[in-house]
Motif scaffolding. Structure first.
Motif, mmCIF file in Angstrom:
data_model
loop_
_atom_site.group_PDB
_atom_site.id
_atom_site.type_symbol
_atom_site.label_atom_id
_atom_site.label_comp_id
_atom_site.label_asym_id
_atom_site.label_seq_id
_atom_site.Cartn_x
_atom_site.Cartn_y
_atom_site.Cartn_z
ATOM 1 N N VAL A 104 0.838 -1.202 0.000
ATOM 2 C CA VAL A 104 0.000 0.000 0.000
ATOM 3 C C VAL A 104 0.873 1.252 0.000
ATOM 4 C CG1 VAL A 104 -1.625 1.367 1.382
ATOM 5 C CG2 VAL A 104 -2.020 -1.076 1.036
ATOM 6 N N ALA A 105 1.939 1.245 0.800
ATOM 7 C CA ALA A 105 2.834 2.398 0.828
ATOM 8 C C ALA A 105 3.463 2.654 -0.534
ATOM 9 C CB ALA A 105 3.922 2.192 1.887
ATOM 10 N N LEU A 106 3.845 1.580 -1.231
ATOM 11 C CA LEU A 106 4.395 1.752 -2.571
ATOM 12 C C LEU A 106 3.366 2.399 -3.499
ATOM 13 C CD1 LEU A 106 6.282 -1.631 -3.166
ATOM 14 C CD2 LEU A 106 7.298 0.599 -2.690
ATOM 15 N N ALA A 107 2.137 1.922 -3.444
ATOM 16 C CA ALA A 107 1.085 2.460 -4.311
ATOM 17 C C ALA A 107 0.799 3.920 -3.990
ATOM 18 C CB ALA A 107 -0.187 1.623 -4.163
ATOM 19 N N VAL A 108 0.673 4.225 -2.708
ATOM 20 C CA VAL A 108 0.381 5.605 -2.294
ATOM 21 C C VAL A 108 1.506 6.545 -2.722
ATOM 22 C CG1 VAL A 108 0.129 7.114 -0.282
ATOM 23 C CG2 VAL A 108 -1.132 4.958 -0.394
ATOM 24 N N ASN A 109 2.728 6.140 -2.468
ATOM 25 C CA ASN A 109 3.854 6.999 -2.812
ATOM 26 C C ASN A 109 3.976 7.204 -4.318
ATOM 27 O OD1 ASN A 109 4.489 7.292 -0.130
ATOM 28 N ND2 ASN A 109 6.052 5.688 -0.130
#
Length: 400
Positions: A104-109
């Protein structure tokens, strides 16, 4: 890894899809992943050509000797991107435990930084033929030479020790843990794609199950499965033009590398200390507090994790989670209770890692849970793995 500070509430989930969860699928895992990703993209009102970002964690979570083969036993972001076509600008994989919060962090960033406009995040889980943890090891070297010969090896022993600590320290019992598993199975039985659909579990069935690593029994463990889920992320601005109510990512936190006293040794104090530090970062990063959360979805790959997460998140006092559960504190059918396993979790769906927790937050906050829709659902927390060795994401119905 944490989402960028400036991205808080500015990136949203706008679509999803989920395959059936089965012991062994009749089709290759890669084929399931392609179909599920296409369904998620269509659900978001998009075409495959508009998707320019792909992220996942492709970990194949077995302690056995099974081969890790892309498209067969795991599905990487690269593999999926190549087969969906288009011209992706961002393709990445999270390496580590806490696969869903990390992905999720990868997608958000990616969205917040402008690296991609529309990102598909997927997770594909495979259950190989034969014994899931079959291991041909005949000798143990290094630190494991002192533990393996005594039977301290693998995930069951890993969780049995801190679970025993919890039972003895706080006066809990397997009878109270039966309530955890029964709650997960009750809710999973209501979900059409769950492996345990229409198959709840009684306390009597739980207590009659043989112990695998005292005090862990068969039903304390999630069951290995084949299954795929996919979600589509984009900016809050773009989300306004898409068909479904967006669910915003308000914050994320991952655990720091845990202490290692012995191989696989997770003392209860270390779990709780690491989890407390993670929760502190989560609340600071998201700007919410435990009192704001009306949809906690705690991780339950092993049933004792439910106690640990409830306590480190501050949803009940330390040492009181077993009493909280026994008193109906997480009963999803009880008014005023915290529906901590309302999505069935891993125990109620199958070993989909943190997908059931994330999916329940999305469905409830987007108003898409159908007959299971809760009247009040505005802030959710989806947890993954152990509190000291995983992560959590805060979701909201509004940008924060």
């Amino acid at each position: 890894m944490s989402a960028r500070p400036g991205s808080k509430g500015q990136v949203a989930i706008v679509g999803y899809a989920h395959s059936d969860v089965t012991r062994h699928a009749g089709r290759p895992l890669g084929a399931l992943a392609v179909d599920t990703a296409r369904a998620a993209i269509a659900d978001a009102g998009l075409t495959a050509g508009q998707v320019d970002g792909f992220v996942t964690s492709a970990l194949f979570p077995t302690a056995g000797a099974h081969a890790a083969e892309d498209g067969v036993s795991l599905v990487s972001a690269d593999w999926l991107a190549q087969r969906l076509g288009g011209s992706p600008r961002y393709v990445a994989g999270f390496q580590g435990i806490g696969q869903i919060p990390g992905s999720v962090a990868l997608a958000v960033n990616a969205v917040a930084s402008g690296a991609a406009d529309y990102v598909v995040m997927h997770r594909a889980l495979h259950n190989p033929k034969g014994s899931y943890h079959a291991n041909p090891m005949r000798t143990a070297g290094g630190a494991q030479q002192w533990t393996v010969p005594q039977g301290f090896f693998g995930p069951l022993s890993m969780i049995a020790l801190p679970y025993n600590e919890y039972l003895q320290r706080y006066g809990a019992s397997r009878e109270t843990t039966a309530a955890v598993v029964a709650e997960a199975r009750k809710n999973g039985a209501r979900i059409p794609w769950s492996y345990w659909h229409d198959r709840p579990l009684t306390t009597e069935e739980y207590l009659a199950a043989p112990l695998l690593s005292d005090p862990i029994c068969r039903y304390d463990c999630d069951i290995p499965v084949d299954g795929v889920a996919a979600f589509v992320f984009t900016s809050a601005e773009r989300a306004r033009d898409l068909p479904h109510r967006p669910v915003y990512v308000a914050g994320q936190a991952s655990s720091a590398p845990p202490r290692r006293r012995l191989p696989l040794h997770w003392p209860l104090d270390d779990i709780m200390a690491g989890g407390t530090a993670l929760a502190k970062r989560l609340w600071e990063q998201s700007g919410v507090s435990p009192a704001d959360v009306d949809l906690p979805q705690v991780y339950d790959g092993f049933s004792p994790f439910v106690y640990f997460w409830l306590e480190v998140l501050g949803l009940c006092p330390v040492g009181e989670a077993h009493r909280f559960v026994l008193d109906g504190g997480i009963d999803s059918d009880r008014p005023g209770a915290l529906p901590a396993l309302s999505g069935g979790g891993a125990l109620g769906n199958g070993r989909m890692h943190g997908i059931p927790q994330m999916l329940e937050c999305y469905l409830q906050l987007a108003g898409r849970a159908g007959e299971r829709q809760r009247e009040r659902a505005t802030v959710g927390v989806a947890c993954a793995s152990s509190p000291h060795f995983g992560g959590a994401v805060v979701y909201s119905t509004a940008p924060r």
